[in-house]
Design a protein around this motif. Structure first.
Motif, PDB file in Angstrom:
ATOM      1  N   THR A  27       4.321  12.747   2.705  1.00 19.33           N
ATOM      2  CA  THR A  27       5.373  11.757   2.472  1.00 19.33           C
ATOM      3  C   THR A  27       5.992  11.290   3.781  1.00 19.33           C
ATOM      4  O   THR A  27       6.262  10.085   3.975  1.00 19.33           O
ATOM      5  CB  THR A  27       6.457  12.353   1.559  1.00 19.33           C
ATOM      6  N   ALA A  62       3.626   8.951   5.431  1.00 20.91           N
ATOM      7  CA  ALA A  62       3.556   7.680   4.710  1.00 20.91           C
ATOM      8  C   ALA A  62       4.773   6.810   5.015  1.00 20.91           C
ATOM      9  O   ALA A  62       4.647   5.576   5.217  1.00 20.91           O
ATOM     10  CB  ALA A  62       3.460   7.948   3.212  1.00 20.91           C
ATOM     11  N   VAL A  63       5.944   7.397   5.084  1.00 19.65           N
ATOM     12  CA  VAL A  63       7.149   6.631   5.433  1.00 19.65           C
ATOM     13  C   VAL A  63       7.059   6.109   6.862  1.00 19.65           C
ATOM     14  O   VAL A  63       7.413   4.951   7.152  1.00 19.65           O
ATOM     15  CB  VAL A  63       8.401   7.510   5.234  1.00 19.65           C
ATOM     16  N   ASP A  67       4.725   3.193   6.963  1.00 19.98           N
ATOM     17  CA  ASP A  67       5.326   2.008   6.339  1.00 19.98           C
ATOM     18  C   ASP A  67       6.317   1.333   7.280  1.00 19.98           C
ATOM     19  O   ASP A  67       6.360   0.094   7.377  1.00 19.98           O
ATOM     20  CB  ASP A  67       6.017   2.415   5.035  1.00 19.98           C
ATOM     21  N   PHE A  80       9.621   6.535  -2.322  1.00 23.13           N
ATOM     22  CA  PHE A  80       8.847   7.712  -1.922  1.00 23.13           C
ATOM     23  C   PHE A  80       9.453   8.992  -2.504  1.00 23.13           C
ATOM     24  O   PHE A  80       8.728   9.911  -2.905  1.00 23.13           O
ATOM     25  CB  PHE A  80       8.790   7.822  -0.395  1.00 23.13           C
TER      26      PHE A  80
END
Length: 256
Positions: free
Chosen positions: A87, A90-91, A94, A114
């Protein structure tokens, strides 16, 4: 004078030969006689065998339960760590793909999406570092729970860093474009309290089930030993008593 001395000698001799008081012989004989101690009372064979088997089963069940609980807890702990780290990356990816000026409200919505995707996560926080100063850009928590030392280590090394954020809480930090003007970090905190509660509950349930199983196995073994071992032995003992009385025609009935 000679008669008196003779009487005294006779009285002394008779006094020396007087019988001891009544009961003295009984006391001496009771003290000299060794006291007979009965043999120690032993449990029946079936009971002892059932106890030994039950203890063996209880030991094996306890070890299996402990190993299973430890393995399950380690597996769930690893899954939570992996979820938090994925996570965080992924953040960070992004944010790197977005334009330079991103409104905080937009980032909060992204972080919330998320966070909703992984129910075990506690918070996600985005930090900015410049000139050795750590600033909180946006966070899903009212008060960021990630340690500042973790964020500084991520900004200085550019590596993924794990740290304890509190009791039963872990935090992972990952960099955002280290070495550029947009240098920052994303920190994700995850709680291990649910895993530990689940492990304790599973341990109690397994312990109760193991105790019930041990009792059931003990009773089953006791009944089977009585039927297969003790009853034939008692039949043989009865036939031997009859044969000892002179009846040699008696037989033992064997059940197969």
């Amino acid at each position: 004078m000679g008669l008196e001395r003779g009487d005294e000698n006779n009285s002394l001799a008779s006094g020396d030969l007087q019988d001891p008081p009544a009961g003295t012989d009984d006391m001496m004989s009771s003290q000299d006689r060794p006291s007979a101690a009965g043999p120690p009372r032993r449990r029946p064979l079936g009971t002892r065998l059932a106890i030994y088997v039950a203890l063996s089963v209880a030991t094996v069940v306890t070890l299996v339960m402990a190993a299973g609980t430890f393995i399950a807890q380690s597996q769930m702990d690893g899954d939570l760590r992996e979820t938090a780290e994925v996570t965080a990356f992924a953040v960070a990816d992004d944010i790197e793909l977005r334009p330079d000026s991103v409104p905080p409200d937009t980032l909060v919505a992204v972080l919330r999406s998320f966070l909703d995707a992984a129910a075990d996560l506690e918070s996600i926080t985005v930090y900015r570092g410049s000139a050795g100063v750590v600033q909180t850009v946006v966070s899903t928590a009212t008060v960021p729970t990630a340690p500042e030392s973790l964020v500084r280590q991520v900004l200085s090394t550019g590596d993924t860093v794990w740290a304890e954020a509190g009791p039963d809480t872990l935090a992972v930090g990952v960099p955002i474009r280290p070495g550029t003007d947009r240098q920052g970090a994303v920190a994700v905190t995850v709680s291990l309290a649910g895993i530990r509660r689940l492990a304790r509950t599973a341990g109690l349930i397994a312990l109760a089930g193991g105790a019930i199983g041990v009792v059931a196995i003990t009773l089953l073994i006791h009944l089977q030993v009585r039927r297969l071992v003790l009853r034939p032995l008692l039949d043989i003992a009865g036939v031997m008593d009859v044969a000892r009385g002179g009846d040699l025609a008696t037989r033992v009935h064997v059940h197969r």
